[in-house]
Write a protein that holds these residues in place. Structure first.
Motif, PDB file in Angstrom:
ATOM      1  N   PRO A  82      70.525  59.247 -37.925  1.00 44.26           N
ATOM      2  CA  PRO A  82      69.651  59.226 -39.089  1.00 44.26           C
ATOM      3  C   PRO A  82      68.618  60.343 -39.028  1.00 44.26           C
ATOM      4  O   PRO A  82      68.143  60.717 -37.958  1.00 44.26           O
ATOM      5  N   ALA A  83      68.307  60.870 -40.199  1.00 46.90           N
ATOM      6  CA  ALA A  83      67.441  62.046 -40.282  1.00 46.90           C
ATOM      7  C   ALA A  83      66.100  61.823 -39.602  1.00 46.90           C
ATOM      8  O   ALA A  83      65.503  60.758 -39.687  1.00 46.90           O
ATOM      9  N   GLY A  84      65.669  62.830 -38.894  1.00 47.31           N
ATOM     10  CA  GLY A  84      64.357  62.812 -38.257  1.00 47.31           C
ATOM     11  C   GLY A  84      63.761  64.199 -38.331  1.00 47.31           C
ATOM     12  O   GLY A  84      64.376  65.127 -38.840  1.00 47.31           O
ATOM     13  N   PHE A  85      62.565  64.346 -37.812  1.00 45.32           N
ATOM     14  CA  PHE A  85      61.899  65.643 -37.827  1.00 45.32           C
ATOM     15  C   PHE A  85      61.659  66.043 -36.377  1.00 45.32           C
ATOM     16  O   PHE A  85      61.156  65.252 -35.587  1.00 45.32           O
ATOM     17  N   PRO A  86      62.031  67.263 -35.988  1.00 45.14           N
ATOM     18  CA  PRO A  86      61.847  67.661 -34.594  1.00 45.14           C
ATOM     19  C   PRO A  86      60.378  67.645 -34.191  1.00 45.14           C
ATOM     20  O   PRO A  86      59.505  67.984 -34.982  1.00 45.14           O
ATOM     21  N   ALA A  92      54.584  75.019 -35.226  1.00 44.72           N
ATOM     22  CA  ALA A  92      55.115  76.150 -35.988  1.00 44.72           C
ATOM     23  C   ALA A  92      56.630  76.247 -35.828  1.00 44.72           C
ATOM     24  O   ALA A  92      57.357  76.430 -36.815  1.00 44.72           O
ATOM     25  N   ALA A  93      57.117  76.119 -34.607  1.00 45.50           N
ATOM     26  CA  ALA A  93      58.559  76.212 -34.369  1.00 45.50           C
ATOM     27  C   ALA A  93      59.309  75.081 -35.063  1.00 45.50           C
ATOM     28  O   ALA A  93      60.383  75.301 -35.650  1.00 45.50           O
ATOM     29  N   ASP A  94      58.749  73.879 -35.025  1.00 43.15           N
ATOM     30  CA  ASP A  94      59.405  72.736 -35.666  1.00 43.15           C
ATOM     31  C   ASP A  94      59.477  72.927 -37.177  1.00 43.15           C
ATOM     32  O   ASP A  94      60.513  72.676 -37.801  1.00 43.15           O
ATOM     33  N   LEU A  95      58.375  73.371 -37.776  1.00 42.81           N
ATOM     34  CA  LEU A  95      58.349  73.580 -39.231  1.00 42.81           C
ATOM     35  C   LEU A  95      59.305  74.690 -39.644  1.00 42.81           C
ATOM     36  O   LEU A  95      60.008  74.580 -40.660  1.00 42.81           O
ATOM     37  N   LYS A  96      59.343  75.754 -38.877  1.00 44.68           N
ATOM     38  CA  LYS A  96      60.249  76.862 -39.202  1.00 44.68           C
ATOM     39  C   LYS A  96      61.702  76.420 -39.112  1.00 44.68           C
ATOM     40  O   LYS A  96      62.534  76.807 -39.954  1.00 44.68           O
ATOM     41  N   LEU A  97      62.025  75.608 -38.125  1.00 47.61           N
ATOM     42  CA  LEU A  97      63.398  75.117 -37.983  1.00 47.61           C
ATOM     43  C   LEU A  97      63.825  74.325 -39.213  1.00 47.61           C
ATOM     44  O   LEU A  97      64.915  74.531 -39.766  1.00 47.61           O
ATOM     45  N   VAL A  98      62.949  73.434 -39.676  1.00 53.20           N
ATOM     46  CA  VAL A  98      63.289  72.589 -40.817  1.00 53.20           C
ATOM     47  C   VAL A  98      63.308  73.386 -42.116  1.00 53.20           C
ATOM     48  O   VAL A  98      64.204  73.213 -42.952  1.00 53.20           O
ATOM     49  N   LEU A  99      62.351  74.283 -42.292  1.00 55.04           N
ATOM     50  CA  LEU A  99      62.326  75.074 -43.522  1.00 55.04           C
ATOM     51  C   LEU A  99      63.510  76.034 -43.586  1.00 55.04           C
ATOM     52  O   LEU A  99      64.047  76.297 -44.663  1.00 55.04           O
ATOM     53  N   VAL A 194      55.322  79.240 -43.275  1.00 58.21           N
ATOM     54  CA  VAL A 194      54.758  78.430 -42.189  1.00 58.21           C
ATOM     55  C   VAL A 194      53.555  79.132 -41.573  1.00 58.21           C
ATOM     56  O   VAL A 194      52.489  78.525 -41.373  1.00 58.21           O
ATOM     57  N   ASP A 195      53.687  80.408 -41.284  1.00 56.46           N
ATOM     58  CA  ASP A 195      52.587  81.158 -40.665  1.00 56.46           C
ATOM     59  C   ASP A 195      51.341  81.151 -41.546  1.00 56.46           C
ATOM     60  O   ASP A 195      50.221  80.930 -41.062  1.00 56.46           O
ATOM     61  N   HIS A 196      51.531  81.384 -42.846  1.00 57.64           N
ATOM     62  CA  HIS A 196      50.380  81.406 -43.757  1.00 57.64           C
ATOM     63  C   HIS A 196      49.756  80.025 -43.905  1.00 57.64           C
ATOM     64  O   HIS A 196      48.534  79.883 -43.911  1.00 57.64           O
ATOM     65  N   ALA A 197      50.595  78.995 -44.032  1.00 58.69           N
ATOM     66  CA  ALA A 197      50.067  77.641 -44.209  1.00 58.69           C
ATOM     67  C   ALA A 197      49.290  77.196 -42.976  1.00 58.69           C
ATOM     68  O   ALA A 197      48.209  76.603 -43.092  1.00 58.69           O
ATOM     69  N   LEU A 198      49.804  77.495 -41.797  1.00 57.43           N
ATOM     70  CA  LEU A 198      49.142  77.038 -40.575  1.00 57.43           C
ATOM     71  C   LEU A 198      47.823  77.757 -40.324  1.00 57.43           C
ATOM     72  O   LEU A 198      46.965  77.241 -39.586  1.00 57.43           O
TER      73      LEU A 198
END
Length: 219
Positions: A82-86, A92-99, A194-198
């Motif tokens: 079932p779907a999860g979020f790393p 930053a790495a987790d968000l980039k992977l998902v995006l 991701v970089d700009h948002a963070l």
């Protein structure tokens, strides 16, 4: 002795439902949503149109259910959990992977046409739009928000940040570029978002102070 077993109506209905899903997705990809009709879906699926109307009120409803099933089928075929979020500890790495995965999905020819059709139809059909959000968008948004709350607890995101608003800072730019086709939707763009948002979300930037203001103060 003659075989008097009763035909399995449930299995027959499931085959028909699957054929209707496949027909709806294929037709939208081939001729577009506007030219896709219940009659065409029925003909492609090899069922009567009354079968479709017995299960769904409109072609939009057929397409939405077919699209949801497509996502679930792909996950099952891949043997995914079932779907999860790393959560590697590196936000930053987790968000980039998902995006980046989102970029791939939006650019995938198999899903692009039905996604655009459902997004557009949801604007003029409030009921469908609400169902689109509830069944497709909201589960994903909750996963993002949960990951951002974990980052808050770890001291990586400012305590005053609203996770749900922060999610929109990450997802909305991709959706805007994809819907309007203003420029290509790429992994590099996802990383930049991701970089700009963070810069605004992380604890490294004082609350209420923009990145440009911080840069000017450092001069």
């Amino acid at each position: 002795m003659a075989d008097k077993r009763v035909p399995d109506a449930g299995r027959r209905s499931e085959r028909s439902r699957r054929a209707i899903y496949d027909a709806a997705l294929a037709l939208v990809g081939e001729v577009g949503y506007g030219r896709t009709t219940i009659e065409a879906i029925a003909a492609r699926a090899g069922v009567g149109k009354q079968t479709i109307y017995r299960w769904w009120p409109s072609k939009a409803a057929v397409l939405l259910e077919a699209f949801i099933d497509l996502g679930g089928r792909a996950a099952r075929d891949a043997g995914e959990q079932p779907a999860g979020f790393p959560d590697t500890g590196d936000l930053a790495a987790d968000l980039k992977l998902v995006l980046r995965a989102t970029v791939d999905e939006l650019n995938d020819p198999a899903t692009e046409a039905p996604t655009r059709a459902l997004a557009a139809e949801g604007i003029v059909d409030p009921k469908l739009g609400a169902e689109f959000v509830e069944k497709l968008l909201e589960p994903s948004m909750r996963l993002y928000a949960t990951r951002l709350r974990a980052a808050q607890e770890a001291g990586q995101v400012r305590a005053g940040v609203d996770p749900r608003i922060a999610v929109e800072l990450l997802v909305a730019p991709l959706t805007h570029r994809w819907l309007l086709r203003t420029r290509p939707l790429t992994h590099a763009y996802a990383d930049a978002v991701v970089d700009h948002a963070l810069q605004g979300l992380s604890t490294g930037l004082p609350a209420g102070l923009s990145a440009s203001e911080t840069e000017q103060k450092g001069r």
